[in-house]
Design an enzyme around this catalytic site. Structure first.
Site, short mmCIF file in Angstrom:
data_model
loop_
_atom_site.label_atom_id
_atom_site.label_comp_id
_atom_site.label_asym_id
_atom_site.label_seq_id
_atom_site.Cartn_x
_atom_site.Cartn_y
_atom_site.Cartn_z
N SER A 147 0.87 -1.18 0.00
CA SER A 147 0.00 0.00 0.00
C SER A 147 0.90 1.23 0.00
O SER A 147 2.05 1.16 0.47
CB SER A 147 -0.86 0.01 1.27
OG SER A 147 -1.47 1.26 1.46
N TYR A 160 -2.39 -0.79 10.37
CA TYR A 160 -2.32 -1.07 8.93
C TYR A 160 -0.97 -0.59 8.36
O TYR A 160 -0.30 -1.31 7.62
CB TYR A 160 -3.49 -0.39 8.23
CG TYR A 160 -3.61 -0.73 6.76
CD1 TYR A 160 -4.04 -1.99 6.36
CD2 TYR A 160 -3.28 0.20 5.78
CE1 TYR A 160 -4.14 -2.31 5.01
CE2 TYR A 160 -3.38 -0.11 4.43
CZ TYR A 160 -3.81 -1.37 4.05
OH TYR A 160 -3.91 -1.69 2.72
N1 NAP Z 1 -8.88 -1.05 -1.08
C1 NAP Z 1 -7.90 -0.20 -0.85
O1 NAP Z 1 -8.11 1.03 -0.73
C2 NAP Z 1 -6.47 -0.70 -0.80
C3 NAP Z 1 -5.42 0.24 -0.88
C4 NAP Z 1 -4.11 -0.19 -0.82
C5 NAP Z 1 -3.84 -1.55 -0.67
N2 NAP Z 1 -4.86 -2.44 -0.60
C6 NAP Z 1 -4.53 -3.85 -0.40
O2 NAP Z 1 -5.04 -4.62 -1.47
C7 NAP Z 1 -5.26 -5.96 -1.03
C8 NAP Z 1 -6.65 -6.42 -1.50
O3 NAP Z 1 -7.64 -5.60 -0.89
P1 NAP Z 1 -8.99 -5.19 -1.62
O4 NAP Z 1 -9.02 -3.71 -1.73
O5 NAP Z 1 -9.22 -5.99 -2.84
O6 NAP Z 1 -10.04 -5.56 -0.46
P2 NAP Z 1 -11.15 -6.70 -0.35
O7 NAP Z 1 -12.13 -6.62 -1.47
O8 NAP Z 1 -11.68 -6.57 1.06
O9 NAP Z 1 -10.33 -8.04 -0.50
C9 NAP Z 1 -9.57 -8.60 0.55
C10 NAP Z 1 -9.39 -10.08 0.27
O10 NAP Z 1 -8.58 -10.63 1.33
C11 NAP Z 1 -9.21 -11.83 1.76
N3 NAP Z 1 -8.87 -12.12 3.16
C12 NAP Z 1 -8.95 -11.30 4.23
N4 NAP Z 1 -8.57 -11.94 5.34
C13 NAP Z 1 -8.22 -13.21 4.95
C14 NAP Z 1 -7.77 -14.36 5.64
N5 NAP Z 1 -7.55 -14.35 6.96
N6 NAP Z 1 -7.52 -15.49 4.93
C15 NAP Z 1 -7.74 -15.52 3.58
N7 NAP Z 1 -8.16 -14.45 2.87
C16 NAP Z 1 -8.41 -13.31 3.55
C17 NAP Z 1 -10.71 -11.57 1.60
O11 NAP Z 1 -11.39 -12.80 1.45
P3 NAP Z 1 -12.29 -13.51 2.57
O12 NAP Z 1 -12.92 -12.46 3.41
O13 NAP Z 1 -13.27 -14.32 1.75
O14 NAP Z 1 -11.33 -14.38 3.31
C18 NAP Z 1 -10.71 -10.83 0.25
O15 NAP Z 1 -10.69 -11.76 -0.81
C19 NAP Z 1 -5.08 -5.95 0.50
O16 NAP Z 1 -3.82 -6.45 0.82
C20 NAP Z 1 -5.15 -4.47 0.84
O17 NAP Z 1 -4.40 -4.16 2.01
C21 NAP Z 1 -6.18 -2.06 -0.66
#
Ligand code: NAP
Length: 272
Positions: A147, A160
């Site tokens: 991030s 975070y």
């Molecule tokens: N959205 C943002 O603004 C943003 C910005 C910068 C970086 N990121 C990073 O991008 C990545 C993806 O996030 P996203 O934005 O796509 O959010 P998201 O839609 O909430 O996706 C998160 C994914 O992680 C999985 N997950 C969470 N805890 C888990 C666990 N204990 N075991 C297995 N799977 C798990 C969730 O699946 P289940 O709940 O089904 O397990 C889901 O598939 C993350 O690393 C996040 O930190 C996001």
């Protein structure tokens, strides 16, 4: 350096049930990759498979599991044996992640533990357990989804930021360790992205909003991630707002601390 070839490759992708992970799964499968897609929620994970318009020789294989549970790492290794005869893994994407918003002083110790477990320890330990399979590939890539908050820390997201700074430092170190074996470590650092992320924040008031300078759709982040993997880049920072934040922090750290500092009245209000 030759480009990473998605056609015929075997990939493990965590966090594949929504957002960025789901879009990466679709894009990889479109390009002919067999994707072992991991997440906890079975229905959403199956939606990742069913919403992919089968196109070419790729495949998405769902595996329900929690990445913080070492039994899931064993399941991933067992499944990999079925997918590739030589137990080869060409790409590991550590994408699963969770967030939390709110002052550190008011949070429980469990919030810090949970965020670090999902965002950092599970990625590091899954990588360790899959290294023998990555070594079987001619041109393996480990891609960690960090991030911009792993480069510039902001208030109210201390857990975070700590987890993503840890992922950043570990990625840089691992890259140097594995370069002699031809294994690339790519760190992708998105800025605010439209996904389910802000609906699954840990110990966070549901009315809490995150401020950002413009957000990207998840599929745009997925496209940039796949591009970084194919070009075997070491690091990419996504979005203009994200780059502005990170470069301002590098160039003017003192000024950024002043800009980001919480005003005194807010601290008093929190203490009441
Ligand atoms: N959205 C943002 O603004 C943003 C910005 C910068 C970086 N990121 C990073 O991008 C990545 C993806 O996030 P996203 O934005 O796509 O959010 P998201 O839609 O909430 O996706 C998160 C994914 O992680 C999985 N997950 C969470 N805890 C888990 C666990 N204990 N075991 C297995 N799977 C798990 C969730 O699946 P289940 O709940 O089904 O397990 C889901 O598939 C993350 O690393 C996040 O930190 C996001």
């Amino acid at each position: 350096m030759t480009r990473w070839n998605p056609a015929g490759a075997i990939a493990v992708l965590t966090g594949a049930s929504s957002g960025i992970g789901r879009c990466i799964a679709h894009r990889l499968a479109d390009r002919g990759t067999t994707v072992l897609a991991v997440a906890r929620r079975e229905t959403q994970l199956n939606d990742t498979v069913s919403s992919w318009q089968a196109n070419g020789n790729g495949r998405i294989v769902p595996l329900v599991g929690d990445v913080t549970d070492l039994a899931t790492h064993v399941d991933i290794k067992n499944q990999l044996h079925h997918l590739s005869k030589d137990n080869r893994l060409d790409l590991l994407i550590n994408n699963a992640g969770v967030g939390a918003i709110g002052p550190f002083a008011e949070a429980t110790p469990q919030r810090l533990r949970k965020v670090m477990e999902v965002n950092f320890f599970s990625a590091a330990e899954l990588t360790r357990s899959l290294l023998p399979s990555l070594r079987q590939s001619e041109s393996a890539v480990i891609c960690n989804i960090g991030s911009v908050l792993g480069h510039c820390a902001v208030p109210d997201k201390s857990e975070y930021c700590a987890s993503k700074f840890a992922l950043h430092g570990w990625s840089d170190s691992l890259r140097c360790e594995l370069a002699c074996e031809g294994i690339q470590v790519t760190l992708v650092s998105p800025s605010t992205t439209r996904s389910e992320f802000f609906h699954s924040l840990i110990e966070t008031d549901s009315s809490t909003k995150s401020k950002s300078l413009g957000s990207w759709p998840a599929d745009r982040v997925a496209a940039a991630t796949l591009d970084a993997i194919i070009r075997r880049k070491r690091e990419v920072l996504l979005s203009t707002g994200g780059k502005l934040l990170v470069y301002a922090d590098r160039l003017f750290p003192g000024l950024m601390n002043k800009v980001l500092k919480r005003p005194r009245y807010a601290v008093k209000a929190n203490a009441n």
